[in-house]
Design a protein around this motif. Structure first.
Motif, PDB file in Angstrom:
ATOM      1  N   VAL A  16      18.482  12.142  14.261  1.00 18.28           N
ATOM      2  CA  VAL A  16      17.144  11.856  14.770  1.00 18.28           C
ATOM      3  C   VAL A  16      16.293  13.121  14.725  1.00 18.28           C
ATOM      4  CG1 VAL A  16      15.837  11.258  16.853  1.00 18.28           C
ATOM      5  CG2 VAL A  16      17.804   9.887  16.173  1.00 18.28           C
ATOM      6  N   THR A  17      16.866  14.247  15.123  1.00 17.28           N
ATOM      7  CA  THR A  17      16.150  15.511  15.107  1.00 17.28           C
ATOM      8  C   THR A  17      15.787  15.915  13.689  1.00 17.28           C
ATOM      9  OG1 THR A  17      17.333  16.173  17.091  1.00 17.28           O
ATOM     10  CG2 THR A  17      16.235  17.918  15.870  1.00 17.28           C
ATOM     11  N   ALA A  18      16.636  15.595  12.732  1.00 18.82           N
ATOM     12  CA  ALA A  18      16.375  15.963  11.348  1.00 18.82           C
ATOM     13  C   ALA A  18      15.123  15.272  10.810  1.00 18.82           C
ATOM     14  CB  ALA A  18      17.569  15.617  10.472  1.00 18.82           C
ATOM     15  N   PHE A  19      14.797  14.094  11.321  1.00 22.86           N
ATOM     16  CA  PHE A  19      13.612  13.378  10.859  1.00 22.86           C
ATOM     17  C   PHE A  19      12.336  13.829  11.566  1.00 22.86           C
ATOM     18  CE2 PHE A  19      16.961  10.347   9.598  1.00 22.86           C
ATOM     19  CZ  PHE A  19      16.667  10.300   8.253  1.00 22.86           C
ATOM     20  N   ALA A  20      12.445  14.330  12.791  1.00 14.27           N
ATOM     21  CA  ALA A  20      11.274  14.807  13.527  1.00 14.27           C
ATOM     22  C   ALA A  20      10.964  16.224  13.062  1.00 14.27           C
ATOM     23  CB  ALA A  20      11.559  14.787  15.027  1.00 14.27           C
ATOM     24  N   GLN A  21       9.744  16.409  12.561  1.00 19.24           N
ATOM     25  CA  GLN A  21       9.353  17.714  12.024  1.00 19.24           C
ATOM     26  C   GLN A  21       7.959  18.086  12.491  1.00 19.24           C
ATOM     27  OE1 GLN A  21       9.601  18.138   7.756  1.00 19.24           O
ATOM     28  NE2 GLN A  21      10.705  16.222   7.623  1.00 19.24           N
ATOM     29  N   THR A  22       7.741  19.374  12.653  1.00 21.90           N
ATOM     30  CA  THR A  22       6.412  19.911  12.867  1.00 21.90           C
ATOM     31  C   THR A  22       6.065  20.730  11.641  1.00 21.90           C
ATOM     32  OG1 THR A  22       6.686  19.971  15.266  1.00 21.90           O
ATOM     33  CG2 THR A  22       4.978  21.395  14.328  1.00 21.90           C
ATOM     34  N   LYS A  23       4.959  20.372  10.999  1.00 22.68           N
ATOM     35  CA  LYS A  23       4.539  21.069   9.780  1.00 22.68           C
ATOM     36  C   LYS A  23       3.300  21.896  10.080  1.00 22.68           C
ATOM     37  CE  LYS A  23       6.551  17.630   6.757  1.00 22.68           C
ATOM     38  NZ  LYS A  23       6.370  16.798   5.573  1.00 22.68           N
ATOM     39  N   THR A  24       3.331  23.145   9.653  1.00 26.79           N
ATOM     40  CA  THR A  24       2.212  24.054   9.858  1.00 26.79           C
ATOM     41  C   THR A  24       1.138  23.799   8.803  1.00 26.79           C
ATOM     42  OG1 THR A  24       3.683  25.726  10.795  1.00 26.79           O
ATOM     43  CG2 THR A  24       1.534  26.490   9.997  1.00 26.79           C
TER      44      THR A  24
END
Length: 186
Positions: A16-24
């Motif tokens: 689940v964490t692998a799919f949640a991303q913050t992109k700069t």
């Protein structure tokens, strides 16, 4: 059995964490253009994005936040003396008071998918230390996002030339709403 459940739970958290991303957001490659309207015409220009992030769950937009450097606001439809006068006026207390309020911010609070790559976004927009909710459409394609916002400046104590606050302005009236077109690279 307990060991297996713990391993399974850990694998689930990691996936689940692998799919949640913050992109700069690449501020130097992104653009924010504005257009303001008055009875006798309009003016347009740019303001620089200082920083930003977009949050995703897989490929679905879920949030984000942005800071705009208001000290960079400037017109692109004028040149010379007239450009200097308008740019200075926009930075003054009559408009955005950039000496006291050098940044504007947007924090996305809600995202609703309206199509494959399109979203209805709600956020808290802060200009001149006043925060108001705003809703707008955003599209995301690959590493690009675009949005068009209509902002009512009177909600942020930007009153100069506003027919909502002053009578008898005639053709000197500046409309309260202005447009922002945002093109983001991340």
């Amino acid at each position: 059995m307990k060991k297996r459940l713990a391993t399974l739970a850990m694998a689930l958290v990691v996936s689940v964490t692998a799919f949640a991303q913050t992109k700069t957001v690449k501020a130097e490659e992104s653009t924010v253009t504005w257009k303001g309207y008055k009875v006798t015409g309009s003016h347009e220009g740019t303001v620089d994005l200082k920083s930003g992030t977009l949050k995703f769950d897989g490929d679905k937009l879920t949030g984000g936040q942005f800071t705009v450097d208001m000290t960079t606001i400037g017109s692109t439809d004028l040149e010379g003396e007239y450009k200097g006068k308008l740019d200075g006026h926009l930075k003054s207390e009559d408009f955005f008071g950039v000496e006291k309020y050098p940044n504007a911010t947007l924090k996305i609070t809600k995202v609703k998918a309206t199509g494959k790559n399109s979203y209805k976004v709600t956020g808290d927009l802060t200009i001149k230390s006043t925060t108001e909710p705003i809703t707008f459409d955003m599209s995301v394609y690959g590493s690009k996002a675009t949005a068009t916002l209509k902002i009512d400046r009177s909600k942020y104590d930007v009153r100069y030339g506003s027919g909502s606050f002053f009578d008898g302005l005639g053709d000197k009236t500046i409309y309260d709403e202005f447009d922002l077109v945002v093109d983001l690279q991340f």
